[in-house]
Design a protein around this motif. Structure first.
Motif, PDB file in Angstrom:
ATOM      1  N   ASP A   6       0.841  -1.211   0.000  1.00  0.00           N
ATOM      2  CA  ASP A   6       0.000   0.000   0.000  1.00  0.00           C
ATOM      3  C   ASP A   6       0.870   1.252   0.000  1.00  0.00           C
ATOM      4  N   ASP A   7       1.941   1.219   0.772  1.00  0.00           N
ATOM      5  CA  ASP A   7       2.865   2.356   0.815  1.00  0.00           C
ATOM      6  C   ASP A   7       3.526   2.565  -0.541  1.00  0.00           C
ATOM      7  N   ALA A   8       3.887   1.467  -1.203  1.00  0.00           N
ATOM      8  CA  ALA A   8       4.519   1.564  -2.521  1.00  0.00           C
ATOM      9  C   ALA A   8       3.568   2.206  -3.522  1.00  0.00           C
ATOM     10  N   ILE A   9       2.296   1.838  -3.461  1.00  0.00           N
ATOM     11  CA  ILE A   9       1.301   2.411  -4.373  1.00  0.00           C
ATOM     12  C   ILE A   9       1.148   3.907  -4.123  1.00  0.00           C
ATOM     13  N   LYS A  10       1.123   4.313  -2.854  1.00  0.00           N
ATOM     14  CA  LYS A  10       0.989   5.740  -2.514  1.00  0.00           C
ATOM     15  C   LYS A  10       2.203   6.526  -3.013  1.00  0.00           C
ATOM     16  N   GLN A  11       3.394   5.950  -2.843  1.00  0.00           N
ATOM     17  CA  GLN A  11       4.602   6.620  -3.340  1.00  0.00           C
ATOM     18  C   GLN A  11       4.545   6.764  -4.858  1.00  0.00           C
ATOM     19  N   PHE A  12       4.065   5.722  -5.507  1.00  0.00           N
ATOM     20  CA  PHE A  12       3.930   5.726  -6.971  1.00  0.00           C
ATOM     21  C   PHE A  12       2.974   6.843  -7.398  1.00  0.00           C
ATOM     22  N   GLU A  13       1.844   6.946  -6.723  1.00  0.00           N
ATOM     23  CA  GLU A  13       0.853   7.981  -7.051  1.00  0.00           C
ATOM     24  C   GLU A  13       1.454   9.378  -6.930  1.00  0.00           C
ATOM     25  N   ILE A  14       2.231   9.593  -5.874  1.00  0.00           N
ATOM     26  CA  ILE A  14       2.848  10.907  -5.659  1.00  0.00           C
ATOM     27  C   ILE A  14       3.829  11.225  -6.785  1.00  0.00           C
ATOM     28  N   ASP A  47       9.263  -5.973  -9.327  1.00  0.00           N
ATOM     29  CA  ASP A  47       9.436  -6.550  -7.984  1.00  0.00           C
ATOM     30  C   ASP A  47       9.195  -5.523  -6.880  1.00  0.00           C
ATOM     31  N   TRP A  48       8.216  -4.672  -7.081  1.00  0.00           N
ATOM     32  CA  TRP A  48       7.747  -3.683  -6.103  1.00  0.00           C
ATOM     33  C   TRP A  48       8.808  -2.627  -5.756  1.00  0.00           C
ATOM     34  N   ASN A  49       9.735  -2.419  -6.680  1.00  0.00           N
ATOM     35  CA  ASN A  49      10.683  -1.320  -6.534  1.00  0.00           C
ATOM     36  C   ASN A  49      10.031  -0.081  -7.156  1.00  0.00           C
ATOM     37  N   VAL A  50       9.673   0.888  -6.320  1.00  0.00           N
ATOM     38  CA  VAL A  50       8.882   2.038  -6.776  1.00  0.00           C
ATOM     39  C   VAL A  50       9.616   2.847  -7.834  1.00  0.00           C
ATOM     40  N   GLU A  51      10.896   3.129  -7.621  1.00  0.00           N
ATOM     41  CA  GLU A  51      11.650   3.949  -8.571  1.00  0.00           C
ATOM     42  C   GLU A  51      11.734   3.267  -9.937  1.00  0.00           C
ATOM     43  N   LYS A  52      12.011   1.960  -9.933  1.00  0.00           N
ATOM     44  CA  LYS A  52      12.110   1.232 -11.201  1.00  0.00           C
ATOM     45  C   LYS A  52      10.749   1.139 -11.885  1.00  0.00           C
ATOM     46  N   ALA A  53       9.699   0.923 -11.101  1.00  0.00           N
ATOM     47  CA  ALA A  53       8.348   0.840 -11.665  1.00  0.00           C
ATOM     48  C   ALA A  53       7.923   2.183 -12.247  1.00  0.00           C
ATOM     49  N   HIS A  54       8.268   3.258 -11.562  1.00  0.00           N
ATOM     50  CA  HIS A  54       7.930   4.599 -12.045  1.00  0.00           C
ATOM     51  C   HIS A  54       8.650   4.888 -13.359  1.00  0.00           C
ATOM     52  N   LYS A  55       9.937   4.555 -13.415  1.00  0.00           N
ATOM     53  CA  LYS A  55      10.689   4.760 -14.659  1.00  0.00           C
ATOM     54  C   LYS A  55      10.085   3.935 -15.797  1.00  0.00           C
ATOM     55  N   MET A  56       9.718   2.695 -15.485  1.00  0.00           N
ATOM     56  CA  MET A  56       9.133   1.821 -16.501  1.00  0.00           C
ATOM     57  C   MET A  56       7.831   2.412 -17.039  1.00  0.00           C
ATOM     58  N   LEU A  57       6.986   2.906 -16.149  1.00  0.00           N
ATOM     59  CA  LEU A  57       5.703   3.484 -16.568  1.00  0.00           C
ATOM     60  C   LEU A  57       5.918   4.758 -17.368  1.00  0.00           C
ATOM     61  N   VAL A  58       6.811   5.641 -16.909  1.00  0.00           N
ATOM     62  CA  VAL A  58       7.075   6.884 -17.636  1.00  0.00           C
ATOM     63  C   VAL A  58       7.649   6.588 -19.021  1.00  0.00           C
ATOM     64  N   ASP A  59       8.556   5.620 -19.114  1.00  0.00           N
ATOM     65  CA  ASP A  59       9.103   5.220 -20.412  1.00  0.00           C
ATOM     66  C   ASP A  59       7.987   4.708 -21.326  1.00  0.00           C
ATOM     67  N   SER A  60       7.074   3.937 -20.756  1.00  0.00           N
ATOM     68  CA  SER A  60       5.956   3.408 -21.537  1.00  0.00           C
ATOM     69  C   SER A  60       5.044   4.527 -22.019  1.00  0.00           C
ATOM     70  N   LEU A  61       4.774   5.494 -21.150  1.00  0.00           N
ATOM     71  CA  LEU A  61       3.915   6.612 -21.540  1.00  0.00           C
ATOM     72  C   LEU A  61       4.579   7.453 -22.633  1.00  0.00           C
ATOM     73  N   ASN A  62       5.887   7.649 -22.532  1.00  0.00           N
ATOM     74  CA  ASN A  62       6.609   8.371 -23.586  1.00  0.00           C
ATOM     75  C   ASN A  62       6.537   7.606 -24.906  1.00  0.00           C
ATOM     76  N   TRP A  63       6.666   6.278 -24.825  1.00  0.00           N
ATOM     77  CA  TRP A  63       6.537   5.436 -26.027  1.00  0.00           C
ATOM     78  C   TRP A  63       5.163   5.615 -26.649  1.00  0.00           C
ATOM     79  N   ARG A  64       4.140   5.682 -25.830  1.00  0.00           N
ATOM     80  CA  ARG A  64       2.781   5.859 -26.333  1.00  0.00           C
ATOM     81  C   ARG A  64       2.626   7.211 -27.041  1.00  0.00           C
ATOM     82  N   VAL A  65       3.171   8.252 -26.422  1.00  0.00           N
ATOM     83  CA  VAL A  65       3.055   9.592 -27.010  1.00  0.00           C
ATOM     84  C   VAL A  65       3.863   9.679 -28.311  1.00  0.00           C
TER      85      VAL A  65
END
Length: 342
Positions: A6-14, A47-65
């Motif tokens: 839950d904490d990881a999800i909140k950090q991700f949202e921020i 593997d629930w690493n927030v920084e790596k997951a955030h980078k992965m999502l941002v990279d994916s969103l940039n790919w989409r754009v």
């Protein structure tokens, strides 16, 4: 889910609050009203690493754009006959839903030839099916079952798998990499059916290379897998190649009529998908034939290693086949010679 998660999800949202507006817009298309489930998918993939997951999502969103993925459902493959050829050689379809409401995606691995169109058309078609699944199929399933549905079940038919499949490794690696980086953790379970010896041989060497969470998702079933699959879905949702032993996933199969063959352009799923894309394109300028080009991402080291391992194993099996063929040929020649002497 657990306090740590839950904490990881909140950090991700921020962290996501600080991304550009264009990325936030495409993120809405990605999560379709269920952002938390999307955060969880990307967290699991890293593997629930927030920084790596955030980078992965941002990279994916940039790919989409950068690749205008939000508009890909307005780009039909035309003419329709070309799309039919793609469907006849890239065997993928939606056969129904599990008892829990998960879409059942059928894939004819063994009989897919990928030889009727350019690579870009196959990649375009694959991404369109991903986007249609995520933007249309799953939201409707979520409404119907009154809970978020963000994953699917995949049934992979290995009927017809041959060493010649080696020619498709590069294209399949491109498609797999696109899925791994931009549609992570979208599959709940992979069911392998009608597995021939060549699959079993490759599976032995590839299985140890897979991450544990991926290995746990893969189930190799006996024969066509009908009995096991009927525990989680109704008969009507079974892929056509699972409804009868030996039916296989041949693109020419008409065992139950083409409307029952979920790979066929004539199947309701592909008709609905194709008509949906045509309707989305209607307000736009007249269509011209041409594929929708997408930048192909580089596979990560683990995926590249797996692809290389499969390629090596296929070559080994091919060499073994050639040697066995030579032995049989020599044996026949000796036998023929012996008959002539006697």
């Amino acid at each position: 889910m657990g306090i740590a998660n839950d904490d990881a999800i909140k950090q991700f949202e921020i962290l996501m609050e600080g991304v550009d507006e264009s990325l936030k817009n495409t993120f809405q298309n990605m999560h379709q009203g269920y952002p938390t489930e999307t955060y969880v998918r990307f967290l699991r993939a890293r593997d629930w690493n927030v920084e790596k997951a955030h980078k992965m999502l941002v990279d994916s969103l940039n790919w989409r754009v950068q690749n205008e993925i939000d508009n890909i459902l307005t780009k039909p493959i035309v003419p329709a006959e070309l799309y039919r050829k793609v469907r006849d050689s890239q065997l993928v379809g939606l056969s129904g839903y599990s008892k829990e409401g998960l879409p059942v995606v059928a894939i004819g691995v063994g009989h897919s030839s990928y030889d009727k169109a350019s690579v870009n058309y196959y990649v375009q078609s694959h991404i369109q099916m991903n986007e249609y699944r995520d933007r249309v199929v799953m939201p409707l399933a979520s409404q119907r079952y009154e809970r978020p549905i963000s994953t699917c079940i995949k049934v992979l038919d290995m009927t017809g798998l041959k060493i010649s499949a080696l020619n498709q490794i590069k294209l399949l690696t491109v498609i797999t990499t696109i899925d791994d980086l931009n549609y992570p953790e979208k599959t709940d379970t992979y069911f392998i059916v009608n597995a021939p010896y060549i699959f079993s041989a490759c599976w032995k060497v590839v299985r140890p290379l897979l991450q544990e969470r991926t290995r746990k998702k893969i189930q190799v079933l006996q024969g066509c897998g009908k009995d096991e699959l009927l525990k989680i879905m109704d008969y009507a949702s079974l892929p056509h190649f699972c409804k009868r032993e030996g039916s296989g996933s041949s693109r020419h199969s008409r065992n139950n009529g083409m409307s029952d063959n979920c790979f066929s352009f004539d199947h309701p799923f592909h008709q609905e998908l194709y008509n949906f894309v045509r309707e989305q394109a209607a307000p736009r300028p007249p269509l011209k034939q041409g594929s929708f080009h997408v930048a192909f991402p580089e596979p990560d080291a683990d995926d590249a290693k797996i692809a290389k391992t499969i390629e090596t194993e296929f070559h080994r099996l091919e060499d073994q086949k050639d040697k066995n063929g030579l032995v049989r040929s020599l044996s026949k020649q000796i036998s023929d010679l012996d008959i002539k002497i006697n």
